[in-house]
Design an enzyme around this catalytic site. Sequence first.
Site, PDB file in Angstrom:
ATOM      1  N   LYS A 252      64.189 -91.350   0.771  1.00  0.00           N
ATOM      2  CA  LYS A 252      64.200 -90.898  -0.551  1.00  0.00           C
ATOM      3  C   LYS A 252      64.332 -92.081  -1.751  1.00  0.00           C
ATOM      4  O   LYS A 252      64.054 -91.838  -2.852  1.00  0.00           O
ATOM      5  CB  LYS A 252      65.543 -90.220  -0.763  1.00  0.00           C
ATOM      6  CG  LYS A 252      65.325 -88.706  -0.125  1.00  0.00           C
ATOM      7  CD  LYS A 252      66.432 -87.596  -0.192  1.00  0.00           C
ATOM      8  CE  LYS A 252      66.112 -86.448   0.511  1.00  0.00           C
ATOM      9  NZ  LYS A 252      65.933 -86.429   2.061  1.00  0.00           N
TER      10      LYS A 252
HETATM   11  C1  LIG Z   1      65.333 -85.491   2.912  1.00  0.00           C
HETATM   12  C2  LIG Z   1      64.968 -86.258   4.093  1.00  0.00           C
HETATM   13  C3  LIG Z   1      64.004 -85.351   4.989  1.00  0.00           C
HETATM   14  C4  LIG Z   1      63.040 -84.328   4.439  1.00  0.00           C
HETATM   15  O1  LIG Z   1      62.184 -84.370   3.270  1.00  0.00           O
HETATM   16  P1  LIG Z   1      61.468 -83.353   2.416  1.00  0.00           P
HETATM   17  O2  LIG Z   1      61.037 -83.844   1.284  1.00  0.00           O
HETATM   18  O3  LIG Z   1      63.012 -82.544   1.877  1.00  0.00           O
HETATM   19  O4  LIG Z   1      60.733 -82.477   3.246  1.00  0.00           O
HETATM   20  C5  LIG Z   1      63.675 -85.965   6.236  1.00  0.00           C
HETATM   21  N1  LIG Z   1      63.973 -86.916   6.777  1.00  0.00           N
HETATM   22  C6  LIG Z   1      65.308 -87.563   5.979  1.00  0.00           C
HETATM   23  C7  LIG Z   1      65.888 -88.803   6.663  1.00  0.00           C
HETATM   24  C8  LIG Z   1      65.602 -87.267   4.666  1.00  0.00           C
HETATM   25  O5  LIG Z   1      66.609 -87.736   4.003  1.00  0.00           O
END
Ligand SMILES: *Cc1c(COP(=O)(O)O)cnc(C)c1O
Length: 487
Positions: free
Chosen positions: A112
Site C-alpha cells: 500500500k
Molecule cells: C491490502 C493488501 C492486499 C489486498 O489488496 P487489494 O488491493 O485490497 O486487493 C494484499 N496483501 C496485502 C499485504 C495487503 O496489505
Amino acid sequence: MNKNYESTRDNSINITSKQAILNGISDDGGLYVWPGLDEVSIDLSQICSQTYQENAFTILSALLPDYTEEELKDCISNAYTNTFAAADVTPVRKVGDVYVLELFHGPTSAFKDVALTLLPQLMQKALRSANQKALILTATSGDTGKAALSGFKDVDDIDICVFYPHNKVSAIQYRQMATQEGKNVKVYAIEGNFDDAQSQVKKLFLDEELNAYAKEHATLLTSANSINVGRLVPQVVYYFESYKYLVNQGVIQLGEEVSFSVPTGNFGDVLAGYYASLMGLPVKKFYVASNANKVLTDFISTGTYDRNREFIQTISPSMDILISSNLERLLYYMSGKDTALIKEYMDSLSKTGKYTVSAEILEKIQAKFGCGYVDDTKTKQVIKETYDETKIVLDPHTAIGYSVAKENVERPIVSLATASPYKFSQDVLAALGVEEKDEWKAMKLLTEYCQDPAPVQLACLEEKEILHKDVISVEQMKVVVKEQIHD
Ligand SMILES: *Cc1c(COP(=O)(O)O)cnc(C)c1O
C-alpha cells in the site's frame, strides 16, 4: 476523447480527476471511472527505456489529464525519492519459475506504500486548486492505517486521524501506529472491532452537523482507502515496470504476452493491472488469488457474487474481506460502460447481498481472469515448501498469489509480493516450524531464514516511544474528529 471522470452508476456525472481524488466516492455511491481509458495507448518501447519515475509520469499524465506536467513531476519526485529501500522501487526476483514483483520495500513494508506515498501529493495539489484543507479519516484493520499515517505525516494543508480496533491488531501493527510521529496525525484505539470503526467513520462522512462545522473551517473530510482514484493509478505503474524487467532481461520480446497472479482483497491491486492492459500492456491472464474468504473465486467461476457467508479470520488479514469494492469498476468496463446495469447489480448487492452478471459479461471476465483460493493450512505449506526449495521466505499474502501462479500453466508469470515476511513474523516462523509467542523474538529468529535483514523501520519499533495511548468509545469518535478541525 472525454478527459473527465464519471460514476460507475451514473454517466451524467462529469468531473475532473482532481475533484474525483478529493471526493473519494461519488454521491450516488458509485466509484469514479474514466470512460476514455481503453483509448489510451502507452508506447512499450518507451517504457522499457525509462526509469520508474519517468514511467510513473508517462502513465499518470494519461490517467490524470488535468494535472500539469510540473505538478505531476513534483508529486512523483516527492513520493519516490529516497522513500523505498530498493533503487528501482519495485524490484523483481525470480523464485522457482515465477517472477516475483516485490512491492513491499516502502516505508511501512506493505504494498500500500506505493500508492500512499503518492496520494497525499496528488491530494495536496488538488486542494490548492480548490483553496481548501482536508482531514483524512481512516478506519483500519492494520496495514492501511500505518501506510496512510506515514504518507500523510507532515504534509501541509492535510491532517489525518486513524482509528483501529483496540487489542485486535498484531503487536507489530500496534507499535507501527502507536509510535507514529508527525504534527498533523492522531491515532485512536476504538472499543469495538474493525466493522464498528468503519461504520462510524462512514456515518461521520454523512454527518451534516460535522460537515457544516468542517466547512466553516474550509476543511474537507475525505478518505484514503482504495476506492479513491488517487490510490489506484499509482499501482498501474508497477505492472508496466515488471514488463520492462522481463523485456530487458531477455525473458520476452517486446509485445509478447505475460500473465499475473495477484493476492486480492478489495480488488484494487488486480484492477490496476487490468487498467494497464486496457492501456496497451500485453496481458494473457490475471489470476485473482484469494484466501478462505473466497467470494471472488466463486464469482469468477459462476458469475454470482454472494457475500452471504461466514467471515473467516485468516493469517492473511489484509485479504479478509467479503465486499471487494473495486470489482464494480471491472464490471463497468466489462459491461461496455453500462452504468444503469452496474447500478442494478450494486442495488441488488446492498439489498440481498448478491447479484448475478449476464452470461455475456461472465464470458468476457473468464477470458481475461482466472482464479484460485488458498486456506491457512495450505498457505503455511507453501511458505515452508518455497523456503525448502528456493531459500526465499514469502509472507502469507504473497504465498497465496505464488501458490495460484504455481498451479496454473501460463508462463511467463509475474506474482505480486504484497508484504514483507517480517510484518507477520510469528505466523511465518510457525509455517517454517518454529513456534515463538513473542513477536520481537520471532522477528529476530526470522532473520536466520530470510536473505534480507528485517527492515529498519520494523526492527526499531520495540524501542520507540508510544505516542498515542487513547482508547475511546465509538461515540467519542465524533468529538475527537471535531477537535482536530481548525482554521
Ligand atoms: C491490502 C493488501 C492486499 C489486498 O489488496 P487489494 O488491493 O485490497 O486487493 C494484499 N496483501 C496485502 C499485504 C495487503 O496489505
